[in-house]
Design a protein around this motif. Structure first.
Motif: not given
Length: 536
Positions: A164-169, A189-193
């Motif tokens: 169910h977990v949705r990663p974004c960038v 889960l967020l990946v970011a600069t």
């Protein structure tokens, strides 16, 4: 509208054949695990959790175990064996490990496992029912470059498959409207600069109120003078839960003491994990240093490319954007299929260049330091430092683009008068990694040591116990700024003498090489006669 009960996040969802092929179709099966068995590991801090030898020991749950198997991971690498139990025990972590050692999976796997295990938070159920357009991720991963952020996001998608977990960038240089629309579909889960995340925070598109995990990847660079204000804005001055209420994880190949002291502001009772010859480089990488005058560099580069062969992926590092463009044009005009990436290229151009390089369409990639940190291109055979960097930490990150996950690689560096400022650190590093040390560079380093200058380290300070960052500064006594976090330590495969900073003699000479004799064509100055160290 009827409210639905909480979803069971621990159960596998139905497979998706198209997505499965996209995520796992090119899984790397070339990991040379045998190369890892004798790598030294040291963990310091209070009550260090015991390391594991297999993924099964970690009780990661069926979703993660399914995706680990589909990724063709047979057993954890050393950083994974030690970092994963620490994160599973909900401890803060500062992990220092050589590039290409599996750091990304070492934090994504235990974080996602705990997210699946703990299930859908109450605030997310309320948010879903309100159809709130502001997203509140549970985990945040910060990375210094767009390329590294994209790479981490791709790995997160693998380990979150059938969940169910949705990663974004989100990162700068790309369409912010498209990124906001993607966020609105859900983001756990967020990946970011850092810069783009601050923009999203100010636009009210992301809230950090419910962050349980925050990861700083390539943390030493994240906390340098250019990034520290943004990091403090995100971690300390917004709505993120405070230190101790969240788990904070920092990963890098180098952790200078100054950065460790700064980083303690973000950490609570943390474990310091040193895996491999930290602050150094893998012995899987054969390092060659050759004296090349500035006006001979292009000719010498062509010789190396011809010796490597047309299908060998070669990454060429230069110092400036203008220099990268000029060298790329030169190679193109000479008939070599090359591409170029640097900070002034658009995101589309950078992504296309990386894609063509990975596929072998353009097997030579000219790059500035933007590509040095964290990029995982599995089959890079040769890294060439056309221009050496001004500090040894950057050198470590650059050559770590080859010899990844236990495989063999080659790094060649062009050295001349301009590079004498790093000669002492360079010789120390070559010796510690058991590489061949040309006699001429030993002579230059000896002169620098005898003069007490021409080196970036303070005189009489051991590189391995000093500023370069291979040791937990809390273990260094009065000079380490205190012993916050305690002094227990656990060691697996005891450190070699060099790791602890004990003096070592100049004695490692591994002969061999490839591609013919280069010793006669490019001569060191008269005081440092050329030596045919290529083994011809």
């Amino acid at each position: 509208m009827r409210e639905e009960g909480p979803a069971d996040w621990s159960k596998l969802l139905a497979p998706n054949d198209r997505l499965e092929k996209e995520l796992f179709g090119n899984s790397n099966t070339g990991i040379n695990f045998d190369k890892y068995e004798d790598i030294p590991v040291e963990a310091t801090g209070e009550d260090c959790p015991t390391n594991v030898e297999s993924f099964a020991e970690l009780e990661l749950g069926e979703i993660i175990m399914n995706n680990v198997a589909m990724s063709k991971y047979d057993k954890p690498t050393p950083v994974q064996k030690h970092a994963m139990p620490i994160i599973k025990k909900k401890r803060d972590l500062m992990a220092c490990a050589q590039t290409g050692s599996g750091k990304t999976a070492s934090f994504l796997v235990p974080i996602l496992s705990q997210m699946f295990e703990e299930g859908q938070p109450e605030f997310l159920r309320e948010q879903t029912n309100r159809n709130n357009r502001k997203q509140y991720p549970i985990a945040l991963v910060l990375a210094p470059t767009r390329e590294l952020a994209s790479q981490i996001w791709e790995e997160a998608r693998k380990f979150a498959y059938r969940s169910h977990v949705r990663p974004c960038v989100v990162y700068g240089g790309a369409d912010i409207g498209a990124q906001m629309r993607d966020l609105q579909k859900g983001c756990h889960l967020l990946v970011a600069t850092p810069g783009r995340l601050v923009d999203m925070l100010e636009r009210g598109k992301v809230g950090l109120d419910h962050i349980r995990f925050v990861v700083l990847d390539e943390a030493d660079r994240m906390l340098d003078m250019g990034f520290e204000p943004q990091i403090r804005r995100i971690v300390e001055k917004d709505t993120m839960p405070p230190t101790g209420k969240r788990r904070t994880l920092m990963f890098s190949a180098t952790f200078p003491k100054e950065i460790q002291i700064l980083a303690r502001d973000f950490l609570h009772n943390y474990i310091f994990l040193a895996v491999g010859r930290v602050g150094s480089t893998s012995e899987n990488i054969t390092q060659k240093v050759v004296w090349v005058e500035e006006n001979d560099k292009r000719s010498f580069l062509l010789d190396l490319l011809n010796a490597s062969g047309p299908e060998s992926l070669t990454l060429v590092f230069v110092e400036t954007k203008k220099g990268a463009d000029a060298l790329d044009n030169f190679l193109y005009n000479e008939g070599y299929p090359s591409a170029c990436i640097h900070g002034d290229r658009s995101q589309k151009e950078r992504e296309e260049a990386l894609r063509n390089f990975r596929s072998g369409k353009t097997p030579v990639l000219v790059a500035t330091a933007v590509a040095a940190r964290g990029l995982d291109i599995p089959n890079v055979k040769h890294v060439i430092n056309f221009d050496l960097p001004s500090d040894i930490e950057e050198y470590v990150h650059r050559i770590g683009r080859t010899g990844r996950v236990g495989n063999l690689g080659l790094a060649t560096s062009f050295f001349n008068e301009k590079n004498k400022n790093i000669v002492r650190d360079m010789v120390d590093l070559l010796i510690e990694a058991k590489q061949e040390v040309p006699s001429w560079i030993e002579s230059i380093a000896y002169e620098a040591r005898s003069m007490g200058g021409s080196g970036r380290r303070p005189q009489n300070k051991s590189r391995f116990g000093g500023s370069f960052g291979s040791r937990d500064y809390r273990q260094m006594g009065a000079g380490g700024g205190g012993t916050r976090g305690g002094g227990n330590q656990m060691r697996s495969n005891p450190m070699p003498q060099a790791f602890g900073g004990a003096p070592m003699g100049y004695g490692f000479h591994q002969g061999g090489g490839y591609g013919g004799s280069y010793g006669g064509a490019y001569h060191a100055p008269a005081a440092h006669p050329a030596h045919d160290w290529w083994g011809s």
